[in-house]
Design an enzyme around this catalytic site. Structure first.
Site, PDB file in Angstrom:
ATOM      1  N   ASP A   1      -8.327 -32.729  37.459  1.00  0.00           N
ATOM      2  CA  ASP A   1      -7.577 -33.850  36.859  1.00  0.00           C
ATOM      3  C   ASP A   1      -6.792 -33.357  35.635  1.00  0.00           C
ATOM      4  OD1 ASP A   1      -6.466 -36.330  36.612  1.00  0.00           O
ATOM      5  OD2 ASP A   1      -8.287 -37.353  35.985  1.00  0.00           O
TER       6      ASP A   1
ATOM      7  N   GLY B   1      -6.263 -38.561  29.355  1.00  0.00           N
ATOM      8  CA  GLY B   1      -6.119 -37.336  30.142  1.00  0.00           C
ATOM      9  C   GLY B   1      -6.325 -36.088  29.320  1.00  0.00           C
TER      10      GLY B   1
END
Ligand code: DOR
Ligand code: ZN
Ligand code: ZN
Length: 398
Positions: free
Chosen positions: A265, A284
């Site tokens: 990710d 993130g």
């Protein structure tokens, strides 16, 4: 060239099912070129580029472009992920068949970053995906349970006054889509599994023979929500860092095969999107250049995984889930291979400034690890060696 691998571990090139390369649209934070260099340095020979670009990768025009650009750069095979719907929060299914048939040969579709929350739409998407033989990678977030949520719902978030993201937001979708996949005869892949409850649901679904697979990120294997105490926005991620008990369950699930693979990710963000209030920062973290070191630390060094198992969770399983063997010729005897050489005892410290990524949002900065990939080979050509990526554009094309 003869390479002396004495004392090192030779593994198949890693495959990342979950990478955000930000091209097209946010080339200030990552490009296919900079992300490919980061991937090669991390020991990867294939990455799956997520669809939440701008424009969204919801048509063959975009997915074919991403694939071609990856081949031009030639440092890693960039496989485009197609969006499930037209537009990220779309109500209409994207033309998955067109994307699957194009040069980008899309085999993975995703709703990453948003989640298809309408069950009827997801049911139709799964039916369509089954007819094409592709897999849907599910972001697994029930958005009606995460409005305003920025951190794991628990004592840490409560103490800091942050809106909580309940485990049920993930688990409700995992349970729902396991059942929908069963009924559609489809394959579903759970992105970034983050809770002990998700592990229980995966165990149950696999026992039923449902074609469900799952990934875990390095950050969910290493970090927990005690990180929030620093209030540093670098720790904001979706799904959020959970509690230590979840981390333990995820490590065990990776060991036992309930979770199939590790995926990064990798989510680059600009400094200005990360240097603000925790609740205002974009979610993130970077992942490509630190993944192997973390897996070695949390799973190999304590004895949960052998290096043989690392080949399974970093390369073989993700390749199988994406049906990578369907992308081209299988490599036969005597043909150039995709390889990663890991030094298990190098000893190194992550420096944000030294990463090949265009972004700096790593929560692992200044942490020290033992293992590091020191050589990556894509179809017989060196793409990274001793911390330096090869020149782009000189690659061996698929
Ligand atoms: O933390 C995240 N960042 N989670 C996602 O699902 C999307 C990603 C991104 O694109 O930045
Ligand atoms: Zn996601
Ligand atoms: Zn993602």
């Amino acid at each position: 060239e003869v390479i002396d691998g004495g004392g090192k571990v030779l593994l198949p090139g890693f495959v990342d099912l979950h990478t955000h390369l930000r091209e097209p649209g946010r080339e200030d934070t990552e490009t296919i070129e900079s992300g490919s260099a980061a991937a090669a340095l991390g020991g990867y020979t294939a990455v799956f580029a997520m669809a939440n670009t701008s424009p969204v990768a919801d048509s063959a025009v975009v997915t074919d472009h991403v694939y071609r650009r990856g081949q031009e750069v030639g440092l890693v095979d960039v496989h485009p992920v197609g969006a499930v719907t037209v537009g990220l929060k779309g109500e209409k299914l994207a033309e998955m068949g067109m994307m699957a048939a194009g040069p980008g040969r899309v085999r993975v579709f995703s709703d990453d970053g948003v989640c298809v929350s309408d069950p009827l739409l997801m049911r139709r998407a799964l039916e369509y995906s089954a007819s094409l033989g592709v897999v849907i990678a599910q972001h697994a977030e029930e958005p009606r349970l995460t409005k305003g949520a920025v951190a794991h719902e628990g004592p840490e978030a409560a103490r800091l006054g942050l809106t909580g993201w309940p485990r049920a937001a993930e688990e409700a979708i995992v349970a729902r889509d396991a059942l929908l996949a069963r009924d559609a005869g489809a394959r579903v892949h759970i992105c970034h599994a983050s809770t002990a409850g998700t592990v229980e649901l995966l165990t149950w679904a696999k026992e039923q023979g449902i074609a469900i697979t799952a990934e875990v990120t390095p950050h969910h294997l290493l970090l927990d929500d005690s990180r929030l105490q620093t209030y540093d926005a670098v720790n904001r991620v979706n799904p959020p860092l959970r509690e230590a008990s979840d981390v333990a369950a995820l490590r065990k699930a990776l060991r036992d095969g309930v979770i199939d693979c590790v995926a990064t990710d990798h989510a680059p963000h600009a400094d200005q999107d990360k240097c603000c209030e925790f609740a205002a920062a974009r979610p993130g973290m970077l992942g490509l250049e630190t993944a192997l070191a973390i897996v070695a630390q949390v799973s190999v060094e304590p004895g949960d995984l052998s290096w043989r198992d690392v080949a399974r969770v970093m390369s073989e399983k993700p390749a199988q889930i994406a049906r990578l063997d369907d992308h081209g010729r299988p490599i036969g005897v005597g043909e150039p291979a995709n390889l990663t050489l890991v030094d298990p005892d190098l000893g190194w410290t992550v420096r944000a400034d030294e990463l090949a990524s265009r972004s700096r949002n790593t929560p692992f900065a200044e942490l020290s690890f033992r293992a590091k990939p020191v050589l990556t080979v894509l179809r017989g050509r060196v793409t990274a060696r001793d911390g330096v990526a090869a020149q782009p554009g000189t690659g061996v094309r698929a």
